[in-house]
Design a protein around this motif. Structure first.
Motif, mmCIF file in Angstrom:
data_model
loop_
_atom_site.group_PDB
_atom_site.id
_atom_site.type_symbol
_atom_site.label_atom_id
_atom_site.label_comp_id
_atom_site.label_asym_id
_atom_site.label_seq_id
_atom_site.Cartn_x
_atom_site.Cartn_y
_atom_site.Cartn_z
ATOM 1 N N GLU A 1 6.045 24.924 -23.741
ATOM 2 C CA GLU A 1 5.088 24.287 -22.782
ATOM 3 C C GLU A 1 5.748 22.929 -22.295
ATOM 4 O OE1 GLU A 1 1.354 23.405 -20.671
ATOM 5 O OE2 GLU A 1 2.236 25.304 -21.626
ATOM 6 N N LEU A 2 6.395 22.185 -22.815
ATOM 7 C CA LEU A 2 7.125 20.859 -22.556
ATOM 8 C C LEU A 2 8.090 21.432 -21.414
ATOM 9 C CD1 LEU A 2 7.675 17.905 -22.663
ATOM 10 C CD2 LEU A 2 9.120 18.327 -24.517
ATOM 11 N N ARG A 3 8.937 22.706 -21.593
ATOM 12 C CA ARG A 3 9.950 22.869 -20.975
ATOM 13 C C ARG A 3 9.395 23.360 -19.446
ATOM 14 N NH1 ARG A 3 12.318 28.613 -21.336
ATOM 15 N NH2 ARG A 3 10.282 29.211 -20.482
ATOM 16 N N ASN A 4 8.231 24.268 -19.351
ATOM 17 C CA ASN A 4 7.777 24.473 -18.315
ATOM 18 C C ASN A 4 7.316 23.173 -17.414
ATOM 19 O OD1 ASN A 4 8.018 27.171 -18.833
ATOM 20 N ND2 ASN A 4 5.951 27.293 -19.857
ATOM 21 N N ARG A 5 6.551 22.321 -18.098
ATOM 22 C CA ARG A 5 6.138 20.929 -17.281
ATOM 23 C C ARG A 5 7.347 20.334 -16.907
ATOM 24 N NH1 ARG A 5 0.680 21.859 -16.568
ATOM 25 N NH2 ARG A 5 -0.256 22.560 -18.599
ATOM 26 N N LEU A 6 8.286 20.097 -17.356
ATOM 27 C CA LEU A 6 9.574 19.576 -16.939
ATOM 28 C C LEU A 6 10.104 20.317 -15.809
ATOM 29 C CD1 LEU A 6 11.262 18.455 -20.174
ATOM 30 C CD2 LEU A 6 10.167 17.151 -18.781
ATOM 31 N N LEU A 7 10.244 21.657 -15.918
ATOM 32 C CA LEU A 7 10.635 22.330 -14.806
ATOM 33 C C LEU A 7 9.693 22.212 -13.449
ATOM 34 C CD1 LEU A 7 11.757 25.617 -16.227
ATOM 35 C CD2 LEU A 7 13.208 24.114 -15.623
ATOM 36 N N LYS A 8 8.543 22.114 -13.543
ATOM 37 C CA LYS A 8 7.690 21.987 -12.482
ATOM 38 C C LYS A 8 8.044 20.602 -11.921
ATOM 39 C CE LYS A 8 3.910 24.793 -13.942
ATOM 40 N NZ LYS A 8 2.507 24.808 -14.530
ATOM 41 N N VAL A 9 8.113 19.578 -12.854
ATOM 42 C CA VAL A 9 8.337 18.029 -12.225
ATOM 43 C C VAL A 9 9.727 18.123 -11.471
ATOM 44 C CG1 VAL A 9 9.213 15.728 -13.041
ATOM 45 C CG2 VAL A 9 7.100 17.144 -14.180
#
Length: 278
Positions: free
Chosen positions: A45-53
């Protein structure tokens, strides 16, 4: 045999009813997080959020970079207006005319994406918060964005004209002031960051009060030390002149007082929610 079978069947039926009724009685508190995620799920989940950022910053950069040169001219306007006639900004490095606007465009992309970045942070931590915590967390995130932008606006429209007016008139006679575009950009971004962070003081005060680190009464009692600390921070984060130091220290002190005011309100609200839960 018949009565024993009937007794056993009744007992089995009663057990089945109890087992079916138990989940309803043991249902979790609706205010508590409903499902637990494993460490791998949290990392994904953290990786997906960082990619979106990162994607949001790149999109902002693609939209801003074509106007990078114009934005640099707008950013340097407070200083160029104060330079004597015939003097201008210069580039002492061969790559500065390219990298200075590029650096500005990238920094502005991050600034422009801050609301979306904080939204991703909120989406990541919100499932683990209680209902009364969510009521406070979202206003704090929204207020932090607004205060950071207000700090940057205050620096550009209030601080820069006064600071540059001081620097352009204090130099020795016979010295032509021709600032380097890269050095100017570094100085301006440092000032934006300093005032943006300084304007976050009310949020920091409220968070300390809500976390139980201190209380509004304790902070009010330490007011003289806070005023001295504001001027020390202003001295460290701004150029060595009394104007910029005062322009940073005084708003920090005012924002500290606002933090105590809103902290008292949040403190009472938290106490009321705790009594209601009890």
């Amino acid at each position: 045999m018949t009565s024993r079978s009937a007794g056993e069947s009744v007992t089995a039926a009663d057990k089945e009813k109890l087992e079916n009724a138990r989940p309803a009685n043991d249902s979790p508190n609706p205010e508590e997080p409903q499902e637990e995620m494993s460490l791998i799920d949290h990392l994904l989940e953290l990786r997906n959020r960082l990619l979106k950022v990162v994607l949001a910053v790149l999109i902002c950069f693609a939209a801003i970079y074509p106007f990078a040169n114009d934005l640099y001219l707008w950013l340097s306007q407070p200083l160029r207006d104060l330079l004597p006639e015939g003097q201008m900004m210069i580039a002492t490095d061969v790559t500065s005319p390219f990298f200075a606007p590029l650096k500005l465009a990238l920094t502005l992309s991050v600034f422009a994406a801050i609301p979306y970045i904080l939204f991703q942070i909120w989406s990541f931590i919100a499932p683990g918060l209680y209902k009364h915590e969510k009521k406070l967390a979202f206003p704090l995130l929204f207020s932090s964005v607004v205060l950071f932008y207000l700090g940057a606006v205050f620096a550009y429209f209030v601080v820069f004209p006064l600071v540059f007016g001081f620097f352009t008139t204090i130099g020795p006679e016979g010295i032509s002031e021709m600032p380097d575009i890269n050095s100017y950009l570094t100085f301006v971004l440092k000032m934006f960051f300093a005032f943006g962070v300084a304007f976050e003081i009310p949020i920091a005060v409220i968070l300390m009060i809500l976390a139980g680190i201190t209380t509004p009464a304790d902070l009010a009692a330490k007011r003289p030390y806070v005023v001295v600390g504001c001027f020390i921070i202003g001295m460290l984060l701004t150029p060595p002149d009394i104007i910029s130091q005062t322009l940073l220290a005084v708003p920090m002190w005012i924002l500290f007082e606002l933090g105590i005011l809103f902290g008292r309100m949040a403190y009472r609200q938290t106490a009321d929610d705790t009594e209601a839960d009890a």
